[in-house]
Write a protein that holds these residues in place. Sequence first.
Motif, PDB file in Angstrom:
ATOM      1  N   GLY A 118       0.834  -1.207   0.000  1.00  0.00           N
ATOM      2  CA  GLY A 118       0.000   0.000   0.000  1.00  0.00           C
ATOM      3  C   GLY A 118       0.862   1.248   0.000  1.00  0.00           C
ATOM      4  N   VAL A 119       0.515   2.175  -0.878  1.00  0.00           N
ATOM      5  CA  VAL A 119       1.309   3.408  -0.975  1.00  0.00           C
ATOM      6  C   VAL A 119       0.407   4.644  -1.076  1.00  0.00           C
ATOM      7  CG1 VAL A 119       3.558   2.644  -1.821  1.00  0.00           C
ATOM      8  CG2 VAL A 119       1.635   2.753  -3.411  1.00  0.00           C
ATOM      9  N   GLY A 120       1.043   5.773  -1.293  1.00  0.00           N
ATOM     10  CA  GLY A 120       0.359   7.072  -1.311  1.00  0.00           C
ATOM     11  C   GLY A 120       1.376   8.127  -0.903  1.00  0.00           C
ATOM     12  N   HIS A 121       2.059   7.849   0.194  1.00  0.00           N
ATOM     13  CA  HIS A 121       3.209   8.672   0.576  1.00  0.00           C
ATOM     14  C   HIS A 121       4.428   8.135  -0.179  1.00  0.00           C
ATOM     15  CE1 HIS A 121       1.596  10.447   4.594  1.00  0.00           C
ATOM     16  NE2 HIS A 121       0.681  10.431   3.653  1.00  0.00           N
ATOM     17  N   SER A 122       5.356   9.025  -0.432  1.00  0.00           N
ATOM     18  CA  SER A 122       6.443   8.639  -1.328  1.00  0.00           C
ATOM     19  C   SER A 122       7.604   7.951  -0.616  1.00  0.00           C
ATOM     20  CB  SER A 122       6.997   9.889  -2.020  1.00  0.00           C
ATOM     21  OG  SER A 122       7.888  10.536  -1.154  1.00  0.00           O
ATOM     22  N   SER A 123       8.477   7.372  -1.447  1.00  0.00           N
ATOM     23  CA  SER A 123       9.835   6.979  -1.056  1.00  0.00           C
ATOM     24  C   SER A 123       9.928   5.709  -0.215  1.00  0.00           C
ATOM     25  CB  SER A 123      10.534   8.142  -0.322  1.00  0.00           C
ATOM     26  OG  SER A 123      10.282   9.364  -0.988  1.00  0.00           O
ATOM     27  N   THR A 124       8.858   4.921  -0.198  1.00  0.00           N
ATOM     28  CA  THR A 124       8.848   3.702   0.615  1.00  0.00           C
ATOM     29  C   THR A 124       9.232   2.451  -0.178  1.00  0.00           C
ATOM     30  OG1 THR A 124       6.500   3.365   0.106  1.00  0.00           O
ATOM     31  CG2 THR A 124       7.004   4.604   2.098  1.00  0.00           C
ATOM     32  N   SER A 125       9.245   2.556  -1.516  1.00  0.00           N
ATOM     33  CA  SER A 125       9.268   1.343  -2.342  1.00  0.00           C
ATOM     34  C   SER A 125      10.518   0.488  -2.168  1.00  0.00           C
ATOM     35  CB  SER A 125       9.120   1.712  -3.822  1.00  0.00           C
ATOM     36  OG  SER A 125      10.193   2.540  -4.216  1.00  0.00           O
ATOM     37  N   ILE A 126      11.684   1.126  -2.030  1.00  0.00           N
ATOM     38  CA  ILE A 126      12.907   0.298  -1.984  1.00  0.00           C
ATOM     39  C   ILE A 126      12.951  -0.482  -0.667  1.00  0.00           C
ATOM     40  CG2 ILE A 126      15.423   0.268  -2.240  1.00  0.00           C
ATOM     41  CD1 ILE A 126      15.270   2.886  -3.749  1.00  0.00           C
ATOM     42  N   HIS A 146      12.014  -9.180  -7.196  1.00  0.00           N
ATOM     43  CA  HIS A 146      11.425  -8.072  -6.447  1.00  0.00           C
ATOM     44  C   HIS A 146      11.845  -6.780  -7.109  1.00  0.00           C
ATOM     45  CE1 HIS A 146      12.213 -11.557  -3.969  1.00  0.00           C
ATOM     46  NE2 HIS A 146      10.991 -11.330  -3.504  1.00  0.00           N
ATOM     47  N   ILE A 147      10.860  -5.980  -7.454  1.00  0.00           N
ATOM     48  CA  ILE A 147      11.159  -4.770  -8.233  1.00  0.00           C
ATOM     49  C   ILE A 147      10.518  -3.568  -7.551  1.00  0.00           C
ATOM     50  CG2 ILE A 147      10.939  -3.666 -10.512  1.00  0.00           C
ATOM     51  CD1 ILE A 147       9.950  -7.127 -10.636  1.00  0.00           C
ATOM     52  N   ALA A 148      11.328  -2.548  -7.324  1.00  0.00           N
ATOM     53  CA  ALA A 148      10.789  -1.281  -6.811  1.00  0.00           C
ATOM     54  C   ALA A 148      10.879  -0.259  -7.931  1.00  0.00           C
ATOM     55  CB  ALA A 148      11.608  -0.807  -5.610  1.00  0.00           C
ATOM     56  N   VAL A 149       9.767   0.448  -8.197  1.00  0.00           N
ATOM     57  CA  VAL A 149       9.792   1.515  -9.207  1.00  0.00           C
ATOM     58  C   VAL A 149       9.683   2.839  -8.473  1.00  0.00           C
ATOM     59  CG1 VAL A 149       8.684   2.515 -11.231  1.00  0.00           C
ATOM     60  CG2 VAL A 149       8.621   0.038 -10.889  1.00  0.00           C
ATOM     61  N   ILE A 150      10.720   3.644  -8.581  1.00  0.00           N
ATOM     62  CA  ILE A 150      10.753   4.891  -7.816  1.00  0.00           C
ATOM     63  C   ILE A 150      11.097   6.060  -8.744  1.00  0.00           C
ATOM     64  CG2 ILE A 150      13.170   4.462  -7.095  1.00  0.00           C
ATOM     65  CD1 ILE A 150      12.399   5.874  -4.414  1.00  0.00           C
ATOM     66  N   GLY A 151      10.433   7.193  -8.541  1.00  0.00           N
ATOM     67  CA  GLY A 151      10.682   8.368  -9.366  1.00  0.00           C
ATOM     68  C   GLY A 151      11.858   9.188  -8.854  1.00  0.00           C
ATOM     69  N   ASP A 152      12.343  10.088  -9.696  1.00  0.00           N
ATOM     70  CA  ASP A 152      13.458  10.944  -9.282  1.00  0.00           C
ATOM     71  C   ASP A 152      13.042  11.863  -8.140  1.00  0.00           C
ATOM     72  OD1 ASP A 152      11.789  12.049 -11.354  1.00  0.00           O
ATOM     73  OD2 ASP A 152      13.102  13.791 -11.381  1.00  0.00           O
ATOM     74  N   GLY A 153      11.755  12.241  -8.117  1.00  0.00           N
ATOM     75  CA  GLY A 153      11.280  13.076  -7.015  1.00  0.00           C
ATOM     76  C   GLY A 153      11.300  12.301  -5.712  1.00  0.00           C
ATOM     77  N   ALA A 154      10.767  11.094  -5.749  1.00  0.00           N
ATOM     78  CA  ALA A 154      10.714  10.272  -4.538  1.00  0.00           C
ATOM     79  C   ALA A 154      12.111   9.940  -4.027  1.00  0.00           C
ATOM     80  CB  ALA A 154       9.923   8.999  -4.813  1.00  0.00           C
ATOM     81  N   MET A 155      13.089   9.907  -4.958  1.00  0.00           N
ATOM     82  CA  MET A 155      14.477   9.605  -4.561  1.00  0.00           C
ATOM     83  C   MET A 155      15.106  10.732  -3.737  1.00  0.00           C
ATOM     84  SD  MET A 155      15.880   6.660  -5.265  1.00  0.00           S
ATOM     85  CE  MET A 155      17.559   7.099  -4.912  1.00  0.00           C
ATOM     86  N   ALA A 157      14.085  11.880  -1.006  1.00  0.00           N
ATOM     87  CA  ALA A 157      13.855  11.677   0.429  1.00  0.00           C
ATOM     88  C   ALA A 157      15.001  10.891   1.054  1.00  0.00           C
ATOM     89  CB  ALA A 157      12.535  10.941   0.623  1.00  0.00           C
ATOM     90  N   GLY A 158      15.027  10.840   2.358  1.00  0.00           N
ATOM     91  CA  GLY A 158      16.082  10.105   3.064  1.00  0.00           C
ATOM     92  C   GLY A 158      15.870   8.604   3.033  1.00  0.00           C
ATOM     93  N   LEU A 159      14.610   8.184   3.129  1.00  0.00           N
ATOM     94  CA  LEU A 159      14.307   6.754   3.253  1.00  0.00           C
ATOM     95  C   LEU A 159      14.893   5.891   2.127  1.00  0.00           C
ATOM     96  CD1 LEU A 159      12.749   4.572   4.863  1.00  0.00           C
ATOM     97  CD2 LEU A 159      10.665   5.303   3.699  1.00  0.00           C
ATOM     98  N   PRO A 160      14.810   6.307   0.868  1.00  0.00           N
ATOM     99  CA  PRO A 160      15.405   5.461  -0.180  1.00  0.00           C
ATOM    100  C   PRO A 160      16.907   5.259   0.017  1.00  0.00           C
ATOM    101  CG  PRO A 160      13.994   7.121  -1.155  1.00  0.00           C
ATOM    102  CD  PRO A 160      14.080   7.443   0.306  1.00  0.00           C
ATOM    103  N   PHE A 161      17.569   6.239   0.583  1.00  0.00           N
ATOM    104  CA  PHE A 161      19.013   6.096   0.796  1.00  0.00           C
ATOM    105  C   PHE A 161      19.309   5.151   1.956  1.00  0.00           C
ATOM    106  CE2 PHE A 161      18.688   9.631  -1.956  1.00  0.00           C
ATOM    107  CZ  PHE A 161      19.738   9.406  -2.830  1.00  0.00           C
TER     108      PHE A 161
END
Length: 639
Positions: A118-126, A146-155, A157-161
Amino acid sequence: MEEIAAGPLLSLIDTPEDLRKLNKMQLQQVCNELRQFIIDCVSVHGGHFGASLGVVELSVALHYIYNTPDDQLVWDVGHQAYGHKILTGRRKVFHTNRKYGGLSGFPKRSESIYDTFGVGHSSTSISAALGMAIASKYKGENDRRHIAVIGDGAMTAGLPFEALNHAGVSGANLLVILNDNNMSIDPNVGALKEYLTDITTSHSYNKFRDDVWKMLGMLPTKDFQKLASKVEAGLKGVLSKSSNLFEALGFRYFGPVDGHNIIKLTETLKSLKDIPGPKILHIKTVKGKGYDLAEKDQTLWHAPGTFDKITGKINKKIITVPEPPKYQDVFGHTILELAQKNPAIMGITPAMPSGCSLKIMMDAMPDRAIDVGIAEQHAVTLSAGLATQGIRVFCNIYSSFMQRAYDMVIHDVAIQKLPVVFCLDRAGLVGDDGPTHHGAYDIAFMRCIPNLVVSAPMNEAELRNLMYTAQLDETKVPFVIRYPRGQGVMPEWRTPMQKIEIGTGRKICDGQEIAILTIGHPGNFAVAACKELAMEDIYPAHYDLRFVKPLDEAMMHEIAQRYNKIITVEDGTVVGGMGSAVLEFLSQHDYAPEVKMLGIPDSLVEHGKPEELHRECGYDARGIAEAVRELTGVKEMAL
Ligand SMILES: Cc1ncc(C[n+]2csc(CCOP(=O)(O)OP(=O)(O)O)c2C)c(N)n1
Ligand SMILES: CC(=O)[C@@H](O)[C@H](O)COP(=O)(O)O
Ligand SMILES: [Mg+2]
């Protein structure tokens, strides 16, 4: 509501299995039909637009190459997942997207087995996909991808790092697809954006290493793969201007690839499928691809509302009399007005300059209003840092996105009593975006923090007064002002600003037996309810608390002494919200009136129009009037 007609190939696709039966040469037609279907549907029913158009080819390629739902696909934010939804069994009901009782605008586990997270807020996928990959590894499910699709905007955030940092040493079988369209909702910001442009243009290196990986990466034994890594590292030193950030984090980097070339995309995904370990595929796409206007003004067409798909004219309400402004615009104009007088003021937004209208100040005072990207935690601590140096920061964050930065509010702002002003836009039920975006909890989670002032305006003039009060020299405390999505109630809203004494409420009207206590804009629902009740000779009193913290104690004593029935109304959770604050006061002072709390219940409120949701929760004008009748016993008498 009618089902949207699909093209001849798309009509055959009820599940990805059907898609996988097609031959590769048919995929371009599927993409064309899918894109048209999204245009047909969003133009009539509204919703997010540009992002889904930009990943049409990616959506088709992923479901064509991977064995979904066994292979697990996680979309970041999920506002781009319309193509995914349409390909995974929801085409025939897609016209209900974001409607009351209909499909969610975001992937949702309870809606489909293809929605893995479940999503809606960004940057959780990875993080989420990594969790799935580690679980698969543990369970010995070696063939599962397992595939995460993340946008440059969502990247940004701190969480993807945090996730990349972990994934890079995890050995997990994870593919991150970075969908780089150089846009967030507004143009993307930050050094990472520059970096992505740099590696995009460093073409020779990327092409060469792509080829090398194709040749060496699939070698059968670990030894050969180690050798491949060594060869590649050597090449990197020679060919790359600077080392690759993702490689440095333990990922194999592939790309950039044209994300609109369906054949190239399927071939690339196919070749990555059997390469083990953490990998990142960088694709370049255009937000709004295939709808000219959306490509040209990507911010406007992020979620344009309904429109005429032929002319591109966006449907707007026909205005015959002056309309009240949106609260966000009152904020945007008022902060600029205040900043023109007070040189200490600065504005911060994490990636929502258009959404919260800080853009008005950014355009006028670019050095004093900053978009920091999708980085709510950073926005709060940055504001705290600025405040230590005497800057009076208005940090504007949507209520639900502020949930991300809770520790920063406590640790960096409240404990140090730094005078940051938090403007929480979209507080309360937001409507079509649903439970991920409802600003349901801020009153409850803010009012329990020492040192904070927590307030909500009932109208535009009150918002201006609260903003004015918050930046005064004598008000050097952390100050929360929450207000809703959408329009206020005052067409003539540019009122002169005046100071409001912190912790004072207002009596809207005196009454008999029952007092209605409201906070923020539901005060207007109560005004309407009182009007309706007056026609039945029922006259409740109405008080607008204005501050949940500190409560207006003098006013509360007056209320408790004069009325033995109280109704509290808030556009927030009743669990720990304003009603709870009132109950605490009454209990501490040994008052025992009958109290009924109206607000968001202790359950998830789904999506729909705000009016539908207020009705469902029973705190619209009708709900308040019903509650008054119930407490006065009128209903029972009538029965
Ligand atoms: C935590 C959080 N902050 C802000 C948002 C609002 N938001 C939704 S989509 C988006 C832009 C995302 O950009 P990107 O990931 O590049 O996707 P694109 O729209 O470009 O496809 C933003 C800021 C959000 N959903 N979650
Ligand atoms: C997906 C997302 O998080 C945003 O696009 C959000 O839907 C914007 O909401 P507003 O329309 O209230 O600005
Ligand atoms: Mg983007």
